[in-house]
Every structure is written in C-alpha cells, then in structure tokens.
Design a protein around this motif. Structure first.
Motif, PDB file in Angstrom:
ATOM      1  N   LEU A 363       0.713  -1.216   0.145  1.00 22.53           N
ATOM      2  CA  LEU A 363       0.256   0.301   0.070  1.00 22.53           C
ATOM      3  C   LEU A 363       0.621   1.260  -0.106  1.00 22.53           C
ATOM      4  CD1 LEU A 363      -2.736  -1.407   2.910  1.00 22.53           C
ATOM      5  CD2 LEU A 363      -3.053  -0.960   0.700  1.00 22.53           C
ATOM      6  N   GLU A 364       0.427   2.579  -0.415  1.00 25.07           N
ATOM      7  CA  GLU A 364       0.964   3.501  -0.360  1.00 25.07           C
ATOM      8  C   GLU A 364      -0.201   4.466   0.001  1.00 25.07           C
ATOM      9  OE1 GLU A 364       1.570   4.794  -4.428  1.00 25.07           O
ATOM     10  OE2 GLU A 364       0.128   4.455  -5.021  1.00 25.07           O
ATOM     11  N   ILE A 365       0.183   6.015   1.347  1.00 28.96           N
ATOM     12  CA  ILE A 365      -0.666   6.571   1.464  1.00 28.96           C
ATOM     13  C   ILE A 365      -1.427   7.953   0.323  1.00 28.96           C
ATOM     14  CG2 ILE A 365      -1.039   8.282   3.075  1.00 28.96           C
ATOM     15  CD1 ILE A 365       1.212   7.186   4.207  1.00 28.96           C
ATOM     16  N   ARG A 366      -2.022   7.605   0.344  1.00 30.33           N
ATOM     17  CA  ARG A 366      -2.629   8.774  -1.094  1.00 30.33           C
ATOM     18  C   ARG A 366      -4.146   9.878   0.266  1.00 30.33           C
ATOM     19  NH1 ARG A 366      -7.957   7.841  -4.927  1.00 30.33           N
ATOM     20  NH2 ARG A 366      -8.142   9.145  -5.821  1.00 30.33           N
ATOM     21  N   ARG A 367      -3.565  11.297  -0.597  1.00 27.99           N
ATOM     22  CA  ARG A 367      -3.978  12.658   0.269  1.00 27.99           C
ATOM     23  C   ARG A 367      -5.494  12.141   0.462  1.00 27.99           C
ATOM     24  NH1 ARG A 367      -2.797  14.601  -5.451  1.00 27.99           N
ATOM     25  NH2 ARG A 367      -5.273  14.442  -6.516  1.00 27.99           N
ATOM     26  N   LEU A 368      -5.835  12.795   0.676  1.00 27.09           N
ATOM     27  CA  LEU A 368      -7.505  12.879   1.445  1.00 27.09           C
ATOM     28  C   LEU A 368      -8.595  13.543   0.046  1.00 27.09           C
ATOM     29  CD1 LEU A 368      -7.660  15.315   4.307  1.00 27.09           C
ATOM     30  CD2 LEU A 368      -7.997  12.920   4.343  1.00 27.09           C
ATOM     31  N   ILE A 369      -9.645  12.131   0.115  1.00 22.61           N
ATOM     32  CA  ILE A 369     -10.351  12.262  -1.054  1.00 22.61           C
ATOM     33  C   ILE A 369     -11.465  12.357  -0.571  1.00 22.61           C
ATOM     34  CG2 ILE A 369      -9.462  10.790  -2.446  1.00 22.61           C
ATOM     35  CD1 ILE A 369     -11.176   8.012  -1.976  1.00 22.61           C
ATOM     36  N   ASN A 370     -12.763  12.992  -1.516  1.00 25.61           N
ATOM     37  CA  ASN A 370     -14.253  13.234  -0.613  1.00 25.61           C
ATOM     38  C   ASN A 370     -15.112  12.159  -1.235  1.00 25.61           C
ATOM     39  OD1 ASN A 370     -16.518  14.716   0.175  1.00 25.61           O
ATOM     40  ND2 ASN A 370     -16.457  16.349  -1.689  1.00 25.61           N
ATOM     41  N   GLY A 375     -18.027  12.881   3.365  1.00 22.40           N
ATOM     42  CA  GLY A 375     -16.663  14.213   3.368  1.00 22.40           C
ATOM     43  C   GLY A 375     -15.562  13.752   3.187  1.00 22.40           C
ATOM     44  N   GLU A 376     -14.215  14.091   3.627  1.00 28.03           N
ATOM     45  CA  GLU A 376     -13.273  13.359   2.979  1.00 28.03           C
ATOM     46  C   GLU A 376     -12.855  12.449   4.016  1.00 28.03           C
ATOM     47  OE1 GLU A 376     -10.680  17.364   4.450  1.00 28.03           O
ATOM     48  OE2 GLU A 376     -10.744  17.571   1.772  1.00 28.03           O
ATOM     49  N   MET A 377     -11.718  11.928   3.848  1.00 29.12           N
ATOM     50  CA  MET A 377     -11.792  10.593   4.219  1.00 29.12           C
ATOM     51  C   MET A 377      -9.956  10.195   3.726  1.00 29.12           C
ATOM     52  SD  MET A 377     -14.519   7.614   3.997  1.00 29.12           S
ATOM     53  CE  MET A 377     -13.315   6.112   4.880  1.00 29.12           C
ATOM     54  N   ARG A 378      -9.249   9.389   4.167  1.00 28.97           N
ATOM     55  CA  ARG A 378      -7.957   9.162   4.424  1.00 28.97           C
ATOM     56  C   ARG A 378      -7.829   7.733   3.486  1.00 28.97           C
ATOM     57  NH1 ARG A 378      -2.754  11.076   4.801  1.00 28.97           N
ATOM     58  NH2 ARG A 378      -3.998  12.424   6.911  1.00 28.97           N
ATOM     59  N   THR A 379      -7.850   7.457   2.676  1.00 25.96           N
ATOM     60  CA  THR A 379      -7.630   5.925   1.542  1.00 25.96           C
ATOM     61  C   THR A 379      -6.354   6.238   1.540  1.00 25.96           C
ATOM     62  OG1 THR A 379      -8.302   7.111   0.320  1.00 25.96           O
ATOM     63  CG2 THR A 379     -10.027   6.273   1.469  1.00 25.96           C
ATOM     64  N   TYR A 380      -6.263   4.686   1.399  1.00 21.46           N
ATOM     65  CA  TYR A 380      -4.618   3.911   0.765  1.00 21.46           C
ATOM     66  C   TYR A 380      -4.672   3.226  -0.626  1.00 21.46           C
ATOM     67  CZ  TYR A 380      -3.262   4.982   5.703  1.00 21.46           C
ATOM     68  OH  TYR A 380      -3.316   6.006   6.743  1.00 21.46           O
ATOM     69  N   LEU A 381      -4.050   3.796  -1.000  1.00 22.16           N
ATOM     70  CA  LEU A 381      -4.429   2.265  -2.794  1.00 22.16           C
ATOM     71  C   LEU A 381      -2.554   1.603  -2.872  1.00 22.16           C
ATOM     72  CD1 LEU A 381      -4.467   5.724  -4.938  1.00 22.16           C
ATOM     73  CD2 LEU A 381      -6.481   3.572  -4.812  1.00 22.16           C
ATOM     74  N   SER A 382      -3.293  -0.068  -3.500  1.00 21.72           N
ATOM     75  CA  SER A 382      -2.226  -0.367  -3.060  1.00 21.72           C
ATOM     76  C   SER A 382      -1.520  -0.469  -4.934  1.00 21.72           C
ATOM     77  CB  SER A 382      -2.971  -1.998  -3.875  1.00 21.72           C
ATOM     78  OG  SER A 382      -4.332  -2.087  -4.997  1.00 21.72           O
TER      79      SER A 382
END
Length: 384
Positions: A363-370, A375-382
C-alpha cells in the motif's frame, strides 16, 4: 423438493416398482405351475398380464392416476385370491402377506392420506379373508406339510425382498434430491446460517462489531455489455466470479452477492476471525492479479476497482420463498463508496482497515479524498 420433481420421482418409481412386480408375477405363476397347482398359477399369471396392460396404458395415454389406482388394486386383491385358491392361511403359507406392499407402495408413490386409505383396505381384506376360513366352505387342495413350509419361506423372502428394494430405490432417490437441495441452500446461505434456519425457521439477525467488507467492480462494464452478445457476457462474468468464489473460500471470506458486474464479500462472518482485514486484503490482491491476466469480451485489458472497509455490521436472512443473506450498516456503504471512488486496477482501503493490517507493504498513502455521503476520508491505495 419442488412439486413437479417429486411427482416425477413418484411416477418413475411406481413404474419401476410395477415392472418388478410384473416380472415377479410371471415367476410366481411358473413356480406354482411347476409345484402342481395349475389353477393357482393362473392368478399371478393373470396379474402379470393385467399389469403389463396397465403399463402399456400409462405409456400410451399418460393417465398416471388411473394407472396408480389399478396397480394398488391389483397388488391388494391378487394375494387374497391366491390364498383362497390354495385353501387358506396355512396351505398358502400366508401368501396374503404380499398385500402389505399395496399400502407401502401408496405411502411411497402417492399422497400420505392415500397410504392410510389403502392400509385401511388392507386391514379390512385381511380380516375378511380370515373370516372366510370359518364361514365359507371353499375347496381345500391337499398341500403337504413340507410344501406349506416352502410357501411360507417363499412368501416371506419374496415380499420382504421386494419391499426392501422398493423402499431402497425410493429412499435413495429422495436422498439424492435432498442432497441437491442441501447444496443449493448452501450456495445461497453460509453453512452455519443454513443449519440455524433449518432448526428454527425464524428471523435470523446478528450484529458484528468489526468485520471487513470488500466490493469489486469492472471498469466500463456498461460499454462492454453493449458490444457483445448476452451469452458471451454471462459466460465471461461466470468465469470471473467463479474464480473469485474460489478465492473467497481460500481466504475464509463469505460471498454475499453479485449485482450486475459488482462482487461483494465479507470477512469475519458468520464465524468471527481476528484476521478478517488481512484475509480481505489478501483476497483483493489475488483478485487484481487474476484480473490483470484477462481481457474483456471486446478484447481490451480487463480492469477492476476494489474497495475495502472495516466496521460494524448487521447480518441476517431476509425473504420467505427466496432467501438472501445480506449485510446492513454504515460500514457497508463506506466500502461501496471506496470502490466507486477508487482507481481502476488498484485496491482502495479505509484508514480503519489499514490500521488492522500487519503487512502494509502493498500500500501507499493517498491524500484525502471527498467520499460521497462521508466527506473527506484518508484512504490507501495498492501499488499498480
């Protein structure tokens, strides 16, 4: 078992049952003739001929109910006539014992109430046959003692054998249908839930404090579906989702449902597992690896979005005629949003799921998405 399938099972069973009885009638007739009772031999021989005619009748006309009635009547009356022709219970070796196959056959191949009716008629016939020995002066042929014993052995063995194999056939067919229905039920519901439903067919609803939900969706599926035939599309989806089912079984995931090109599974129910997040992530990684080896029916590389979120859910069974095991709760909606807001070819997970993982190297960190509705959530992408 559905009504049509049960009726077909009964019809096929009774026809086989009647064929066996017809063959026994010819054998029985031959036996009595060889033992020196030609008049008595005419009765099972006559039954065999009538039974053959009734089989021909049902094959030509398809009137199964009339055929069934005739068969039960023949099986009830034949032993009575044969016993009377031989002079009673003792001389005939209680040949009337064969008549018990009439109510037994009715129980196997007809509604239960008909089995009760035919059993009542059997009792009446049995009593009347016994009384006839006291009040009717019938000619009594001479039957030696050793011949009487032989008749007893033949009747007990013959009637017992036909009863056993007839019931064996019917029970084995019922078991096949039961096993098939059981497998179909397990294709719809998790095994522990299916067992609970069979024990107590009431509302089933369970709350789980923390599970991991996986949603997957094929990119541009609507466009793909417009370019290929329905058969090709369904065959393609079946191949893809069947492989996902194998992965779900491998990682202890429970497939919940498919909706069009979307696939939903959950880890941690109906039996909770502390590794639910790890299992969901491992399955998602293998799903993406598999998808990247495929092309869609239009020839383009296949791409899929996958979203995973962990949280509390309610799981239960809804429906009366068509059961469905489903999930409810905000965690389900969030997992669905993570998939729909995801990136084709990659896995997007929530921060909650990320915190539960031991191995985050994929995984890598992704910026906040709406996220819609969240609302805004912090998510992680493979990684790609």
């Amino acid at each position: 078992m559905r009504t049509k399938e049960r009726d077909k099972l009964h019809k096929d069973g009774l026809i086989n049952f009647s064929m066996a009885f017809t063959a026994a009638g010819f054998l029985w007739s031959f036996l009595y003739f060889m033992l020196g009772f030609p008049q008595s031999a005419l009765i099972p021989g006559g039954y065999a001929v009538l039974s053959l005619l009734s089989l021909f009748f049902v094959f030509v006309t398809g009137k199964y109910l009339a055929f069934r009635f005739l068969q039960f009547l023949f099986i009830l009356i034949l032993p009575v006539l044969l016993q009377l022709s031989l002079g009673g219970f003792e001389n005939s070796g209680a040949v009337i014992i064969w008549a018990i196959l009439c109510p037994l056959g009715a129980l196997s191949f007809a509604p239960i109430r008909q089995g009760l009716v035919w059993f009542g008629l059997f009792l009446v016939v049995l009593v009347l046959t016994g009384l006839s020995e006291f009040y009717l002066h019938l000619p009594v042929p001479k039957v030696e003692r050793n011949m009487q014993i032989l008749f007893f052995v033949i009747n007990i063995v013959g009637a017992g054998t036909l009863t056993f194999f007839s019931l064996y056939y019917f029970i084995s067919k019922n078991k096949q249908e039961h096993d098939r229905a059981e497998n179909l039920l397990l294709n719809i519901l998790p095994e522990p839930i299916a067992e609970r439903l069979k024990r107590n067919p009431s509302t089933i609803a369970d709350g789980y404090k923390l599970v991991s939900i996986l949603f997957a969706d094929i990119e541009n599926f609507t466009v793909i579906s417009q370019k290929v035939s329905p058969e090709t599309l369904v065959h393609f989806l079946n191949d893809v989702f069947s492989h996902f089912d194998l992965l779900a079984e491998k990682y202890g995931m429970e497939k919940i449902k498919t909706i069009g090109d979307a696939y939903m599974a959950v880890s941690g129910i109906p039996i909770w597992n502390e590794d639910h997040a790890e299992n969901a992530m491992k399955m998602a990684i293998e799903m993406q690896k598999f998808v990247k080896t495929l092309h869609d029916p239009s020839g383009n590389p296949l791409r899929m979005r996958i979203g995973i979120h962990s949280g509390p859910v309610v799981a239960g069974v809804i429906g009366k005629k068509k059961f469905a095991y489903d999930l409810w709760g905000d965690a389900v909606n969030t997992a669905s949003r993570l998939e729909s807001h995801g990136v084709p070819g990659r896995i997007q997970i929530s921060e909650t799921t990320y915190d539960l993982l031991e191995d985050t190297s994929q995984l890598e960190i992704r910026r906040l998405i709406n996220v819609k509705g969240k609302g805004e959530m912090r998510t992680y992408l493979s990684y790609e």
